[in-house]
Design a protein around this motif. Structure first.
Motif, PDB file in Angstrom:
ATOM      1  N   LYS A  96       0.808  -1.236   0.000  1.00  0.00           N
ATOM      2  CA  LYS A  96       0.000   0.000   0.000  1.00  0.00           C
ATOM      3  C   LYS A  96       0.833   1.275   0.000  1.00  0.00           C
ATOM      4  O   LYS A  96       0.538   2.243   0.733  1.00  0.00           O
ATOM      5  N   SER A  98       1.395   4.647  -1.446  1.00  0.00           N
ATOM      6  CA  SER A  98       0.462   5.509  -2.159  1.00  0.00           C
ATOM      7  C   SER A  98       0.982   6.915  -2.408  1.00  0.00           C
ATOM      8  O   SER A  98       0.285   7.729  -3.013  1.00  0.00           O
ATOM      9  N   GLU A 122      -1.579  -0.783  -4.960  1.00  0.00           N
ATOM     10  CA  GLU A 122      -2.829  -1.490  -4.688  1.00  0.00           C
ATOM     11  C   GLU A 122      -3.927  -0.591  -4.136  1.00  0.00           C
ATOM     12  O   GLU A 122      -4.876  -1.064  -3.506  1.00  0.00           O
ATOM     13  N   THR A 123      -3.789   0.715  -4.386  1.00  0.00           N
ATOM     14  CA  THR A 123      -4.843   1.657  -4.012  1.00  0.00           C
ATOM     15  C   THR A 123      -5.073   2.617  -5.170  1.00  0.00           C
ATOM     16  O   THR A 123      -4.187   2.824  -6.014  1.00  0.00           O
ATOM     17  N   CYS A 124      -6.245   3.219  -5.180  1.00  0.00           N
ATOM     18  CA  CYS A 124      -6.527   4.230  -6.205  1.00  0.00           C
ATOM     19  C   CYS A 124      -5.568   5.415  -6.065  1.00  0.00           C
ATOM     20  O   CYS A 124      -5.125   5.982  -7.062  1.00  0.00           O
ATOM     21  N   ILE A 127      -2.345   4.661  -7.878  1.00  0.00           N
ATOM     22  CA  ILE A 127      -2.433   4.801  -9.334  1.00  0.00           C
ATOM     23  C   ILE A 127      -2.293   6.266  -9.725  1.00  0.00           C
ATOM     24  O   ILE A 127      -1.564   6.613 -10.669  1.00  0.00           O
ATOM     25  N   THR A 149      -3.412  -6.499  -7.248  1.00  0.00           N
ATOM     26  CA  THR A 149      -4.701  -6.518  -7.926  1.00  0.00           C
ATOM     27  C   THR A 149      -5.882  -6.800  -6.999  1.00  0.00           C
ATOM     28  O   THR A 149      -6.978  -6.260  -7.204  1.00  0.00           O
ATOM     29  N   LEU A 152      -6.501  -3.553  -5.023  1.00  0.00           N
ATOM     30  CA  LEU A 152      -6.893  -2.492  -5.940  1.00  0.00           C
ATOM     31  C   LEU A 152      -8.338  -2.674  -6.400  1.00  0.00           C
ATOM     32  O   LEU A 152      -9.113  -1.713  -6.466  1.00  0.00           O
ATOM     33  N   ASP A 155     -10.513  -1.585  -3.623  1.00  0.00           N
ATOM     34  CA  ASP A 155     -10.538  -0.134  -3.473  1.00  0.00           C
ATOM     35  C   ASP A 155     -11.376   0.526  -4.576  1.00  0.00           C
ATOM     36  O   ASP A 155     -12.061   1.522  -4.332  1.00  0.00           O
ATOM     37  N   LEU A 167      -9.339  -3.511 -14.519  1.00  0.00           N
ATOM     38  CA  LEU A 167      -8.006  -3.167 -14.026  1.00  0.00           C
ATOM     39  C   LEU A 167      -7.017  -2.805 -15.129  1.00  0.00           C
ATOM     40  O   LEU A 167      -5.900  -2.341 -14.833  1.00  0.00           O
ATOM     41  N   ALA A 170      -5.195   0.555 -15.007  1.00  0.00           N
ATOM     42  CA  ALA A 170      -4.273   0.638 -13.876  1.00  0.00           C
ATOM     43  C   ALA A 170      -3.035  -0.217 -14.103  1.00  0.00           C
ATOM     44  O   ALA A 170      -1.911   0.190 -13.767  1.00  0.00           O
TER      45      ALA A 170
END
Length: 278
Positions: A96, A98, A122-124, A127, A149, A152, A155, A167, A170
Motif C-alpha cells: 500500500k 500511495s 494497490e490503491t486508487c 495509481i 490486484t 486495488l 478499493d 483493471l 491501472a
C-alpha cells in the motif's frame, strides 16, 4: 550482459518453516517471504525470526530473496524493518505505497545502505501517484512496482472477471511508470488455483501488456509463469536471427534492414539483445 529474471515471484508465509524449506527446491525466480497478509497477528514475531534465520542459512540459492513487511501504518512495521534492514535480503516489498512520502519514510527506515524497495501499487491513490513515484525511484532506491490486484479491485469496488477488464488501465499505468523509471514491473496474483487455464491466460495477458513477471500464491503456478513470461523458443530464434544479421559486415552501418519480409531497425536489435540476455 546478463539480466535478473523475475518471471515468477512466489509469496511464501514466513510463519511456515516447511514452506521456507520447500522454497529452496522450487523453480521460481524470486522467493517473497511474507510477513503481512499470510501471517496471523499472533505469529508475526515468530515469522520475523524465521526470516532472520533464512538469511543466516544463506537465503534461497540463485533465487532472489525478498521480504514483504507489514504496512507503514501497522504496529509491526518498525520491528519488521529492524529485523531485516541489515540482514542481506535482496529487496523489501512494502504494501500500500500511495505517495512519495511513503517511499521516503521507508527509505529512511531502511537507511541509505539498506535493501532496495519494491512498492505494491494497490490503491486508487497509488495509481494517481504513479508519475511522482516513478520520478522518485532513483533517490529512494525503488526498483520494482508490483500490481496489488486484489486490494486495488477492492478499493475500486469493481467486478473482476477472467479478462480483468476493469483493471487494465491501472495495470498499463503501472507498467508505464516502471518503464519510465527503468525499473521492474510485476503483475498481481491470480486466486484461481483450480483453474490453470485462467492462470495461463493471465500470464499471457500480463506478458502482452509488458510485465516482467507475475507474483504467485502457490508453487503449482511456477511453471506456467516461467513459460508465460518466456521468452518462447520462437522469440529466441527470431532474436538470434536479428542479432546475427546485424552482425554481418555489410549491415554494420545500416540503421534498418529487410529480414524475412519485415523492416527491422536498430531498436529491434536492442530488444533482441535484451531478450537473449534474459
Amino acid at each position: 550482459m546478463t539480466l535478473q529474471r523475475r518471471r515468477s515471484a512466489l509469496y511464501m508465509p514466513a510463519s511456515n518453516a516447511r514452506a521456507i524449506a520447500k522454497a529452496r527446491t522450487l523453480a521460481c525466480d524470486v522467493v517473497i517471504l511474507d510477513l503481512e497478509d499470510a501471517v496471523a497477528p499472533d505469529e508475526k514475531a515468530a515469522a520475523r525470526d524465521r526470516v532472520v534465520e533464512a538469511v543466516r542459512e544463506g537465503g534461497f540459492g540463485a533465487r532472489e530473496f525478498v521480504v514483504r513487511v507489514n504496512g507503514l501504518d501497522t504496529p509491526w512495521y518498525a520491528d519488521d524493518i529492524a529485523a531485516i534492514h541489515a540482514n542481506g535480503v535482496d529487496a523489501v516489498v512494502v504494501p500500500k505505497v500511495s505517495s512519495v512520502s511513503d517511499l521516503v519514510a521507508v527509505r529512511t527506515s531502511l537507511g541509505e545502505d539498506g535493501p532496495p524497495i519494491w512498492a505494491m501499487i494497490e490503491t486508487c491513490a497509488a495509481i494517481l501517484a504513479l508519475p511522482s513515484l516513478s520520478a522518485a525511484a532513483a533517490e529512494t532506491r525503488l526498483t520494482a512496482l508490483i500490481a496489488g490486484t486484489n486490494d486495488l479491485a477492492k478499493d475500486m469496488r469493481c467486478r473482476l472477471g477472467a479478462d480483468r477488464m476493469p483493471l487494465l488501465p491501472a495495470l498499463t499505468a503501472t507498467i508505464m511508470a516502471a518503464r519510465a523509471a527503468g525499473i521492474v514491473a510485476l503483475d498481481g496474483v491470480c486466486n484461481a488455483l483450480d483453474d490453470p487455464a485462467r492462470f495461463a491466460a493471465e500470464c499471457t495477458q500480463g506478458a502482452t501488456l509488458g510485465f516482467d513477471g507475475k507474483t504467485l500464491i502457490h508453487p503449482s503456478q511456477i511453471d506456467a509463469a516461467n513459460a508465460g513470461f518466456g521468452p518462447s523458443e520462437e522469440e529466441l530464434a527470431w532474436a538470434r536471427t536479428i542479432v546475427a544479421t546485424f552482425a554481418k559486415p555489410e549491415n554494420a552501418d545500416k540503421g534498418a534492414i529487410r529480414l524475412d519480409g519485415q523492416m527491422v531497425e536498430r531498436l529491434h536489435l536492442a530488444e533482441a539483445e535484451a531478450t537473449l540476455a534474459r
